[in-house]
Design a protein around this motif. Structure first.
Motif, PDB file in Angstrom:
ATOM      1  N   THR A  13       0.748  -1.214  -0.116  1.00  0.00           N
ATOM      2  CA  THR A  13      -0.028  -0.154  -0.007  1.00  0.00           C
ATOM      3  C   THR A  13       0.853   1.146  -0.016  1.00  0.00           C
ATOM      4  O   THR A  13       2.156   1.032   0.332  1.00  0.00           O
ATOM      5  CB  THR A  13      -0.938   0.011   1.234  1.00  0.00           C
ATOM      6  OG1 THR A  13      -0.107  -0.033   2.506  1.00  0.00           O
ATOM      7  CG2 THR A  13      -1.819  -1.125   1.147  1.00  0.00           C
ATOM      8  N   PRO A  14       0.394   2.506  -0.330  1.00  0.00           N
ATOM      9  CA  PRO A  14       1.124   3.609  -0.397  1.00  0.00           C
ATOM     10  C   PRO A  14       1.725   3.870   1.120  1.00  0.00           C
ATOM     11  O   PRO A  14       2.990   4.439   0.898  1.00  0.00           O
ATOM     12  CB  PRO A  14       0.237   4.951  -0.721  1.00  0.00           C
ATOM     13  CG  PRO A  14      -0.939   3.936  -1.550  1.00  0.00           C
ATOM     14  CD  PRO A  14      -1.106   2.529  -1.000  1.00  0.00           C
ATOM     15  N   GLY A  15       1.190   3.454   2.033  1.00  0.00           N
ATOM     16  CA  GLY A  15       1.681   3.742   3.414  1.00  0.00           C
ATOM     17  C   GLY A  15       3.131   2.962   3.692  1.00  0.00           C
ATOM     18  O   GLY A  15       3.866   3.214   4.476  1.00  0.00           O
ATOM     19  N   SER A  84     -16.535  12.203  -0.355  1.00  0.00           N
ATOM     20  CA  SER A  84     -14.900  12.068  -0.506  1.00  0.00           C
ATOM     21  C   SER A  84     -14.717  10.944  -1.129  1.00  0.00           C
ATOM     22  O   SER A  84     -13.308  11.162  -1.654  1.00  0.00           O
ATOM     23  CB  SER A  84     -14.503  12.066   1.074  1.00  0.00           C
ATOM     24  OG  SER A  84     -14.684  10.810   1.713  1.00  0.00           O
ATOM     25  N   ASP A  85     -15.298  10.088  -1.387  1.00  0.00           N
ATOM     26  CA  ASP A  85     -14.900   8.976  -2.356  1.00  0.00           C
ATOM     27  C   ASP A  85     -15.273   9.335  -3.620  1.00  0.00           C
ATOM     28  O   ASP A  85     -14.358   8.737  -4.659  1.00  0.00           O
ATOM     29  CB  ASP A  85     -16.055   7.661  -2.050  1.00  0.00           C
ATOM     30  CG  ASP A  85     -15.677   7.114  -0.813  1.00  0.00           C
ATOM     31  OD1 ASP A  85     -14.584   7.100  -0.250  1.00  0.00           O
ATOM     32  OD2 ASP A  85     -16.768   6.316  -0.357  1.00  0.00           O
ATOM     33  N   ALA A  86     -16.016  10.325  -4.069  1.00  0.00           N
ATOM     34  CA  ALA A  86     -16.056  10.829  -5.183  1.00  0.00           C
ATOM     35  C   ALA A  86     -15.246  11.893  -5.875  1.00  0.00           C
ATOM     36  O   ALA A  86     -14.841  11.836  -6.910  1.00  0.00           O
ATOM     37  CB  ALA A  86     -17.548  11.204  -5.583  1.00  0.00           C
ATOM     38  N   VAL A  87     -14.875  13.107  -4.811  1.00  0.00           N
ATOM     39  CA  VAL A  87     -13.955  13.959  -5.136  1.00  0.00           C
ATOM     40  C   VAL A  87     -12.694  14.204  -4.390  1.00  0.00           C
ATOM     41  O   VAL A  87     -11.958  15.008  -4.904  1.00  0.00           O
ATOM     42  CB  VAL A  87     -14.958  15.465  -4.889  1.00  0.00           C
ATOM     43  CG1 VAL A  87     -16.292  15.439  -5.428  1.00  0.00           C
ATOM     44  CG2 VAL A  87     -15.218  15.515  -3.507  1.00  0.00           C
ATOM     45  N   GLY A  88     -12.509  12.991  -3.644  1.00  0.00           N
ATOM     46  CA  GLY A  88     -11.259  13.316  -2.985  1.00  0.00           C
ATOM     47  C   GLY A  88     -11.335  13.734  -1.398  1.00  0.00           C
ATOM     48  O   GLY A  88     -12.551  13.999  -1.127  1.00  0.00           O
ATOM     49  N   ASP A 140      -7.024   4.615   2.918  1.00  0.00           N
ATOM     50  CA  ASP A 140      -6.234   4.760   1.479  1.00  0.00           C
ATOM     51  C   ASP A 140      -4.879   4.497   1.675  1.00  0.00           C
ATOM     52  O   ASP A 140      -4.390   4.007   0.615  1.00  0.00           O
ATOM     53  CB  ASP A 140      -6.516   6.299   1.222  1.00  0.00           C
ATOM     54  CG  ASP A 140      -7.936   6.926   0.955  1.00  0.00           C
ATOM     55  OD1 ASP A 140      -8.483   6.137   0.471  1.00  0.00           O
ATOM     56  OD2 ASP A 140      -7.869   8.137   1.093  1.00  0.00           O
ATOM     57  N   LEU A 141      -4.130   4.647   2.671  1.00  0.00           N
ATOM     58  CA  LEU A 141      -2.856   4.503   2.731  1.00  0.00           C
ATOM     59  C   LEU A 141      -2.127   3.045   3.382  1.00  0.00           C
ATOM     60  O   LEU A 141      -1.336   2.599   3.080  1.00  0.00           O
ATOM     61  CB  LEU A 141      -2.146   5.593   3.678  1.00  0.00           C
ATOM     62  CG  LEU A 141      -2.343   7.035   3.267  1.00  0.00           C
ATOM     63  CD1 LEU A 141      -1.601   8.054   4.364  1.00  0.00           C
ATOM     64  CD2 LEU A 141      -1.466   7.013   1.782  1.00  0.00           C
ATOM     65  N   LEU A 204      -6.434  10.038  -2.248  1.00  0.00           N
ATOM     66  CA  LEU A 204      -7.551   9.169  -2.976  1.00  0.00           C
ATOM     67  C   LEU A 204      -7.081   9.645  -4.583  1.00  0.00           C
ATOM     68  O   LEU A 204      -7.630  10.648  -5.183  1.00  0.00           O
ATOM     69  CB  LEU A 204      -8.844   9.479  -2.769  1.00  0.00           C
ATOM     70  CG  LEU A 204      -9.875   8.754  -3.424  1.00  0.00           C
ATOM     71  CD1 LEU A 204      -9.547   7.014  -3.280  1.00  0.00           C
ATOM     72  CD2 LEU A 204     -11.161   8.963  -3.092  1.00  0.00           C
ATOM     73  N   PRO A 205      -6.324   9.019  -5.384  1.00  0.00           N
ATOM     74  CA  PRO A 205      -6.179   9.008  -6.685  1.00  0.00           C
ATOM     75  C   PRO A 205      -7.341   9.430  -7.556  1.00  0.00           C
ATOM     76  O   PRO A 205      -8.208   8.608  -7.049  1.00  0.00           O
ATOM     77  CB  PRO A 205      -5.197   8.306  -7.308  1.00  0.00           C
ATOM     78  CG  PRO A 205      -4.726   7.647  -5.919  1.00  0.00           C
ATOM     79  CD  PRO A 205      -5.504   7.646  -5.101  1.00  0.00           C
ATOM     80  N   ALA A 206      -7.358  10.043  -8.601  1.00  0.00           N
ATOM     81  CA  ALA A 206      -8.609  10.173  -9.513  1.00  0.00           C
ATOM     82  C   ALA A 206      -8.976   8.885  -9.879  1.00  0.00           C
ATOM     83  O   ALA A 206     -10.427   8.634  -9.919  1.00  0.00           O
ATOM     84  CB  ALA A 206      -8.302  11.318 -10.660  1.00  0.00           C
TER      85      ALA A 206
END
Length: 424
Positions: A13-15, A84-88, A140-141, A204-206
């Motif tokens: 994961t990113p973290g 937040s899931d839709a726009v970041g 996310d991380l 959260l990437p696009a």
């Protein structure tokens, strides 16, 4: 085997690429975001009797201002989670904190208790952004054991903040009146904006953002609500939270007016109960090495029901005075501290594919039921019996829902990730 080692085969994961200093900085940033919720809810509790006198209103009306905050938190989580899931993460977070700042500043000049209550709803909406985004960033991380470890740090912050909040509020009242509490919340919100802008990047990437709009979100919520066991566990968590918020709403009147504690003594007594609750959540980690979450949940709710009925007995008879009242009350809080990590863990383990939406629904129900419990205490009165009735009722109702709706035997074959989450 320790519970935290259950999920050791988590994917990269990113973290995972973060160093120790980066993780520490992330914990500090997210911890600050998590803390704003309990501070907003609890910091002004010592001012309740003063608010009754200032606005020349009733205790029930003042307790409705607490209900407003909880209602805002409940509705806000349902809205901000999918958003937040839709726009970041960053945009909803910064907008929510800004809303919290404006509402806190306006609370300072509220002309009556009705306006104060409406502004507290807006405060709750803003606070929901901080709590939802903080937990979403962790998802996310990180995953697996790393996720559970970071979550455990944030839960400690979440537990410590209610201890400090009434004590901080009581300390402020030595130098100012109730308005000073809301000034402090506005200043804290301003500091959080700086922290969020400078210390938290978009996680959260696009390409990972959810599409489909409101209809897709409603479809996910509908599938969750059709799961009887999930709904039952969510209600159990909410009713346990109702017992907690009945204590939050009634304790300032009971301990200050009925038993004569001053604002600082109340802060200490409130903090002592929170210490018991946090200690129970940490003891839960040890219990999970030997027992399943469902077994701990059944036992803790049974113990909480007994303690709640004892609280009602001592409140009604006055036997033993304040010491027995506090002892039984703290026993209820400790039982809630064991129940509250396990009920959500069992519920969320059933819907890993929609963890974010399930978490939002869980949080909304918890704060929504709490929003009902707070004014109920005021409607019944300001004495210990009124508070004890709602506290005991919450624990009894949670036990009944667990046994009748959930039916613990259905929880056999628990996924390992529920053990991880419950342990932390």
């Amino acid at each position: 085997m320790k519970a935290a080692t259950v999920a050791t085969a988590a994917p990269s994961t990113p973290g995972d690429a973060m160093g120790r200093r980066q993780r520490l900085r992330l914990v500090l940033v997210l911890g600050s975001l998590i803390a704003v919720g309990p501070l907003t809810i609890d910091m002004y509790l010592p001012t309740f009797p003063a608010l009754v006198a200032y606005f020349q209103t009733t205790s029930a009306a003042v307790q409705l201002t607490l209900t407003g905050t909880l209602a805002g938190l409940a509705v806000g989580q349902l809205l901000i989670g999918p958003l937040s899931d839709a726009v970041g993460r960053r945009k909803p977070l910064i907008a929510g904190i800004a809303l919290h700042i404006v509402a806190s500043a306006l609370c300072v000049v509220a002309p009556n208790v009705a306006v104060l209550g409406a502004l507290r709803v807006v405060q709750g909406l803003g606070v929901a952004a901080a709590s939802v985004v903080a937990m979403a960033v962790v998802r996310d991380l990180f995953s697996g054991a790393a996720f559970a470890t970071l979550l455990s740090r944030l839960l400690l912050v979440m537990g410590a903040a209610p201890i400090l909040a009434p004590t901080l509020g009581g300390g402020l009242l030595r130098w100012t009146d109730w308005r000073g509490v809301f000034v402090a919340l506005a200043v804290f919100g301003a500091a959080l904006v700086v922290v969020a802008v400078s210390g938290l990047r978009e996680t959260l990437p696009a390409e990972r953002r959810r599409r489909g709009g409101a209809l897709a979100t409603l479809a996910v919520y509908g599938s969750l609500l059709r799961d009887r066991t999930f709904v039952g566990l969510v209600l159990v968590a909410g009713l346990a939270m109702a017992a907690l918020f009945a204590y939050v709403a009634g304790s300032s009147f009971v301990l200050q007016q009925q038993y004569g504690l001053d604002e600082q003594q109340f802060g200490l007594a409130f903090g002592a109960g929170a210490v018991g609750l946090i200690g129970a959540t940490q003891f839960n980690v040890r219990l999970l090495r030997r027992h399943s979450p469902q077994r701990i949940l059944v036992a803790s709710l049974g113990a909480g029901t007994v303690a709640g009925l004892a609280l009602l007995f001592f409140a009604a008879t006055g036997l033993g005075g304040l010491p027995t009242l506090l002892a039984s009350l703290w026993a209820v809080l400790a039982a809630a501290g064991l129940a509250m990590p396990n009920a959500p863990a069992l519920a969320l383990s059933r819907h890993g594919e929609a963890a974010g939406t399930a978490s939002a629904l869980l949080g909304a129900v918890q704060f929504g039921v709490g929003a009902v419990a707070a004014p109920l205490v005021g409607m019944l009165g300001t004495g210990a019996v009124a508070m004890a009735l709602v506290v005991a009722g919450g624990m009894v109702a949670a036990t009944v829902v667990l046994l009748v709706v959930v039916r613990p035997a259905r929880l056999a074959g628990l996924p390992a990730d529920a053990v991880v989450v419950a342990a932390h």
